[in-house]
Design a protein around this motif. Structure first.
Motif, short mmCIF file in Angstrom:
data_model
loop_
_atom_site.label_atom_id
_atom_site.label_comp_id
_atom_site.label_asym_id
_atom_site.label_seq_id
_atom_site.Cartn_x
_atom_site.Cartn_y
_atom_site.Cartn_z
N TYR A 1 0.82 -1.20 0.00
CA TYR A 1 0.00 0.00 0.00
C TYR A 1 0.86 1.26 0.00
CZ TYR A 1 -4.19 -2.70 0.99
OH TYR A 1 -5.25 -3.56 0.92
N LYS B 1 -10.20 6.50 -5.00
CA LYS B 1 -10.62 5.54 -6.01
C LYS B 1 -9.51 4.53 -6.33
CE LYS B 1 -13.24 7.19 -9.25
NZ LYS B 1 -13.74 7.83 -10.49
N GLU C 1 -7.13 1.94 -5.37
CA GLU C 1 -7.13 1.00 -4.25
C GLU C 1 -5.74 0.72 -3.68
OE1 GLU C 1 -9.30 -2.45 -5.46
OE2 GLU C 1 -11.16 -1.34 -5.67
N SER C 2 -4.71 1.36 -4.20
CA SER C 2 -3.36 1.13 -3.68
C SER C 2 -3.03 2.04 -2.50
CB SER C 2 -2.32 1.30 -4.79
OG SER C 2 -2.28 2.64 -5.24
N GLN D 1 -15.52 3.16 5.55
CA GLN D 1 -14.79 2.25 4.66
C GLN D 1 -13.46 1.89 5.31
OE1 GLN D 1 -14.40 3.92 0.75
NE2 GLN D 1 -16.58 4.30 0.55
#
Length: 108
Positions: A2, A41, A43-44, A68
């Motif tokens: 990430y 948006k 996702e990394s 989220q």
């Protein structure tokens, strides 16, 4: 793996490049909002830091991401110092998680 992103004024965020953050300079709150939407948006990104002045202007938009798991959006002081908005956000998050204000009780 990430990534960690940071959004804010140039003077507030450029130093974070040295520690490997993905730095995103925003000249105003509207630009910061567009960057925030793009990073969220993608996702990394696990964590997105945003300076308090922009976070306050984008409060409603940031609230949409609170439930989220990713990305975590965290406010930090900007170049002019803390406005108190970031600590208020932390207090609110702790109250939601624990169900009570355990951090900022006044001693009587």
């Amino acid at each position: 793996m990430y990534k960690i992103g940071i959004i804010g004024e140039r003077d507030s965020v450029m130093g974070f490049m040295a520690v490997g953050f993905a730095v995103h300079e925003a000249p105003d709150a509207a630009s910061a909002g567009a960057i925030l939407r793009a990073l969220a948006k993608d996702e990394s990104y696990a964590i997105i830091f945003i300076t308090e002045n922009y976070a306050e202007a984008l409060e409603a938009e940031i609230a949409a991401y609170k439930d989220q798991p990713l990305p975590a959006i965290i406010t930090i002081p900007g170049r002019s110092g803390s406005t108190g908005y970031g600590m208020a956000a932390v207090k609110s998050a702790v109250e939601r998680a624990v169900g009570a204000d355990i951090l900022f009780k006044e001693n009587k």
